[in-house]
Every structure is written in C-alpha cells, then in structure tokens.
Write a protein that holds these residues in place. Sequence first.
Motif, PDB file in Angstrom:
ATOM      1  N   LEU A 281      41.377 -35.504  31.904  1.00 37.96           N
ATOM      2  CA  LEU A 281      41.141 -34.171  31.320  1.00 37.96           C
ATOM      3  C   LEU A 281      41.247 -34.203  29.801  1.00 37.96           C
ATOM      4  CD1 LEU A 281      43.153 -31.814  33.723  1.00 37.96           C
ATOM      5  CD2 LEU A 281      40.708 -31.637  33.205  1.00 37.96           C
ATOM      6  N   GLN A 282      42.273 -34.901  29.316  1.00 33.52           N
ATOM      7  CA  GLN A 282      42.512 -34.910  27.871  1.00 33.52           C
ATOM      8  C   GLN A 282      41.498 -35.760  27.113  1.00 33.52           C
ATOM      9  OE1 GLN A 282      46.931 -34.752  26.622  1.00 33.52           O
ATOM     10  NE2 GLN A 282      46.969 -35.519  28.714  1.00 33.52           N
ATOM     11  N   ILE A 283      41.049 -36.861  27.701  1.00 30.58           N
ATOM     12  CA  ILE A 283      40.006 -37.652  27.036  1.00 30.58           C
ATOM     13  C   ILE A 283      38.786 -36.762  26.782  1.00 30.58           C
ATOM     14  CG2 ILE A 283      38.377 -39.578  27.295  1.00 30.58           C
ATOM     15  CD1 ILE A 283      40.658 -40.927  29.043  1.00 30.58           C
ATOM     16  N   ASP A 284      38.387 -36.026  27.808  1.00 33.26           N
ATOM     17  CA  ASP A 284      37.223 -35.132  27.655  1.00 33.26           C
ATOM     18  C   ASP A 284      37.506 -34.031  26.632  1.00 33.26           C
ATOM     19  OD1 ASP A 284      35.807 -36.606  29.499  1.00 33.26           O
ATOM     20  OD2 ASP A 284      36.222 -35.265  31.189  1.00 33.26           O
ATOM     21  N   ALA A 285      38.713 -33.477  26.664  1.00 32.27           N
ATOM     22  CA  ALA A 285      39.069 -32.417  25.705  1.00 32.27           C
ATOM     23  C   ALA A 285      39.076 -32.949  24.274  1.00 32.27           C
ATOM     24  CB  ALA A 285      40.436 -31.820  26.064  1.00 32.27           C
ATOM     25  N   MET A 286      39.600 -34.159  24.093  1.00 32.58           N
ATOM     26  CA  MET A 286      39.680 -34.752  22.752  1.00 32.58           C
ATOM     27  C   MET A 286      38.293 -35.077  22.201  1.00 32.58           C
ATOM     28  SD  MET A 286      43.087 -37.035  23.534  1.00 32.58           S
ATOM     29  CE  MET A 286      43.007 -38.116  22.112  1.00 32.58           C
ATOM     30  N   VAL A 287      37.426 -35.572  23.060  1.00 33.44           N
ATOM     31  CA  VAL A 287      36.047 -35.848  22.654  1.00 33.44           C
ATOM     32  C   VAL A 287      35.351 -34.552  22.241  1.00 33.44           C
ATOM     33  CG1 VAL A 287      33.785 -36.512  23.598  1.00 33.44           C
ATOM     34  CG2 VAL A 287      35.755 -38.030  23.891  1.00 33.44           C
ATOM     35  N   ALA A 288      35.582 -33.478  23.001  1.00 30.40           N
ATOM     36  CA  ALA A 288      34.983 -32.175  22.673  1.00 30.40           C
ATOM     37  C   ALA A 288      35.494 -31.668  21.325  1.00 30.40           C
ATOM     38  CB  ALA A 288      35.283 -31.173  23.780  1.00 30.40           C
TER      39      ALA A 288
ATOM     40  N   GLU B  88      44.713 -30.575  13.422  1.00 32.27           N
ATOM     41  CA  GLU B  88      45.213 -29.271  13.902  1.00 32.27           C
ATOM     42  C   GLU B  88      44.836 -29.044  15.362  1.00 32.27           C
ATOM     43  OE1 GLU B  88      47.231 -26.637  12.626  1.00 32.27           O
ATOM     44  OE2 GLU B  88      47.706 -28.442  11.480  1.00 32.27           O
ATOM     45  N   SER B  89      43.572 -29.341  15.698  1.00 32.95           N
ATOM     46  CA  SER B  89      43.127 -29.048  17.066  1.00 32.95           C
ATOM     47  C   SER B  89      43.790 -29.979  18.086  1.00 32.95           C
ATOM     48  CB  SER B  89      41.600 -29.104  17.168  1.00 32.95           C
ATOM     49  OG  SER B  89      41.102 -30.384  16.847  1.00 32.95           O
ATOM     50  N   LEU B  90      44.023 -31.232  17.700  1.00 31.80           N
ATOM     51  CA  LEU B  90      44.755 -32.137  18.596  1.00 31.80           C
ATOM     52  C   LEU B  90      46.196 -31.670  18.783  1.00 31.80           C
ATOM     53  CD1 LEU B  90      43.528 -35.662  17.389  1.00 31.80           C
ATOM     54  CD2 LEU B  90      42.944 -34.541  19.551  1.00 31.80           C
ATOM     55  N   THR B  91      46.822 -31.250  17.685  1.00 36.77           N
ATOM     56  CA  THR B  91      48.199 -30.728  17.780  1.00 36.77           C
ATOM     57  C   THR B  91      48.251 -29.530  18.712  1.00 36.77           C
ATOM     58  OG1 THR B  91      48.645 -31.504  15.530  1.00 36.77           O
ATOM     59  CG2 THR B  91      50.200 -29.914  16.457  1.00 36.77           C
ATOM     60  N   ASP B  92      47.273 -28.624  18.582  1.00 39.18           N
ATOM     61  CA  ASP B  92      47.205 -27.450  19.471  1.00 39.18           C
ATOM     62  C   ASP B  92      47.070 -27.874  20.931  1.00 39.18           C
ATOM     63  OD1 ASP B  92      47.348 -25.685  17.352  1.00 39.18           O
ATOM     64  OD2 ASP B  92      45.181 -25.359  17.225  1.00 39.18           O
TER      65      ASP B  92
ATOM     66  N   LEU C  48      55.158 -36.742  17.617  1.00 40.12           N
ATOM     67  CA  LEU C  48      53.807 -37.268  17.845  1.00 40.12           C
ATOM     68  C   LEU C  48      52.976 -37.399  16.572  1.00 40.12           C
ATOM     69  CD1 LEU C  48      52.594 -35.435  21.107  1.00 40.12           C
ATOM     70  CD2 LEU C  48      53.498 -37.753  20.895  1.00 40.12           C
ATOM     71  N   GLY C  49      53.585 -37.123  15.409  1.00 38.53           N
ATOM     72  CA  GLY C  49      52.819 -37.104  14.162  1.00 38.53           C
ATOM     73  C   GLY C  49      51.982 -38.345  13.929  1.00 38.53           C
ATOM     74  N   MET C  50      52.590 -39.511  14.096  1.00 37.99           N
ATOM     75  CA  MET C  50      51.867 -40.764  13.867  1.00 37.99           C
ATOM     76  C   MET C  50      50.764 -40.950  14.898  1.00 37.99           C
ATOM     77  SD  MET C  50      53.372 -44.571  13.205  1.00 37.99           S
ATOM     78  CE  MET C  50      54.161 -44.830  14.782  1.00 37.99           C
ATOM     79  N   ASP C  51      51.040 -40.581  16.150  1.00 35.11           N
ATOM     80  CA  ASP C  51      50.041 -40.729  17.210  1.00 35.11           C
ATOM     81  C   ASP C  51      48.867 -39.776  17.002  1.00 35.11           C
ATOM     82  OD1 ASP C  51      51.414 -42.718  18.904  1.00 35.11           O
ATOM     83  OD2 ASP C  51      52.913 -41.148  19.088  1.00 35.11           O
TER      84      ASP C  51
END
Length: 307
Positions: free
Chosen positions: A240-247, A264-268, A290-293
């Motif tokens: 789910l997250q791979i698809d969300a991150m790509v989007a 910002e959007s990844l943090t959200d 998770l800042g570095m990641d």
Amino acid sequence: MANTHGIHTIDTGFVRPRFDAAYLVVENGRGAFIDCGTNFSVSRLLVALDEAGISVAAVDWLILTHVHLDHAGGAGELIARLPNAKLVVHPRGARHMIDPSVLWAGASSVYGEAVMEQTYGRLRPVPAERVVEAPDGHVVELAGRRLLCIDTPGHARHHLTVYDERANVCFTGDVFGLSYRDFDTANGPFILPTTSPVQFDPEALHASIGRLVALEPAAMYLTHYGRVEPVERLAADLHLQIDAMVALARAAHGRPDRHAVLMESLTDLYATRAAAHGWGQGRDALRQLLGMDIELNAQGLEVWLDR
C-alpha cells in the motif's frame, strides 16, 4: 542478544540504539554473520561471538544482503579478523567489496570525506579469493543448515535476501522495509518501505516482497530493526505504501520545490499511518525518529522520477 534457532540479533551501534542490526547464525558450533554494520561495529560483532561461545576461527561466512555502507561498510575489517570466513555477496556487489574505491567515491560525493571517515571509517578491501558471488538460488551451507540466497531487487539491484530453511525466516536487509521498535504498539510492528537512492524500482520491490511472502516464512529479520511478524499483514502495509509513495512523488514532480513538498507529504503519510496504528507520540516525535529515512526516501523517489 536474543537467540531463537541459533539466531542472535546484534545491535551494530550505528546512529542510535536499535537502529541497525547484524545477525549471527550458529549451527553445530559454526557461525555465519548476516550483514555487519560499519568498521565501528566490528568490536560488537566479536563480542557477540564470545557471548555465543564461538571462536573467530569457527565463523565460516559473512553474507551481505547488499553493499550499502550501513550493512556492509565493516566487511573488509571483519573478514580480516575471521581467518576461515568467506564473504558472500550478490554478483553485482562483489567488485565493490574487492575494490571499494567506487563505493567510497560515490558516498563521499554526497556526504564529504570527513563525514564518511567519521561515520563509516575507511573501507578495507576484501581479498578476491575470499569473495563468493551468490546468484539467485545460491545455497550457503552452514554445518548442514541451508541458507538460500534469493535475488530481491527493488531497494537496490545488488540486493539478496537470505532464507533460513531450518528456522523458516528471511533476513531481508532493506527489501522488506524498516520497522523500528520505537513504533511498536498493541497492534504489533509499524513498517514502511525504504526507497533510498539510487536504485529504487517500485515494480521490482513489489515483486520481491511477493516472492518472499510466497515462502510463507514465520518472521522477517530486518536490518532496521530486528524480527517482525505477522508477515502477510506487514507485506500488505508495504505494498500500500509503495503505491502511495509513488503517487506522492508523481504529484510533486515538476514543482520547483519538489523535494520540500515530497518531504512534507511523506511525513504526513507516515504520521497518519502511525496514528492509525495506535502510536500516539505525534508528528514531531515521528519526524525525530524518521527524519533521516524520510530524507533518503524522498531522494530515492526523486532519482526514480528523473530516471
């Protein structure tokens, strides 16, 4: 140092406690390390041998999931202390262990020489005759215990996963994401993909995760960090997250402030999912951990977009 089926989890001491793991598998008095952290981790790995009652001469293998420096930076230094061990690595990673100059130059161009020295220590070459290339399906024998090497691209093209048939578990490096114990709740582990530069490939990553789940392992051993289960639920979270991150990456593409928007959007995304998982410490605490990641994930997504 926990021990299940002769599997010892070692905190390499990289960055912070319970951030970066190496593993020691012991079978009939013989040992294999899986991943090794940095040069500064070597002393901890030798202590783990002492605690397991294993001599340096009884270690047969150091298996690397891939050659990113938080997994493999200490390989040359560790092999130099293990008189009988061979280094097992994906065929695409072997040359970087024999001659780490390209690996060093690439990372130094990003971080600078001084930071590299301080973070990883100078990389030591591994003698070519001690390096074993592990293509897909290669089996490492540890005193009769089969450790199957599976080609698992998606995070990196030089990535393999080790399937331990005896314990029915996988040592997944970074291909099955990262899951810090700081985020554990009554709902179990919280997991997210790692898309760090420069070889993230979403389709390959989906396929690699699917291939590992098809083995029906009891648990996954992540380098970041430790043993996690249930496998199917965690795999579904990753897909789910791979698809969300790509989007999110596609949505930010073409913007002059692309990197900031993506951060910002990844943090959200992660904050919303962590809250739904029952983690109540909030967005600022999440960004602290998770800042570095998040930074590396954003960079990796951008490299993928530009490719």
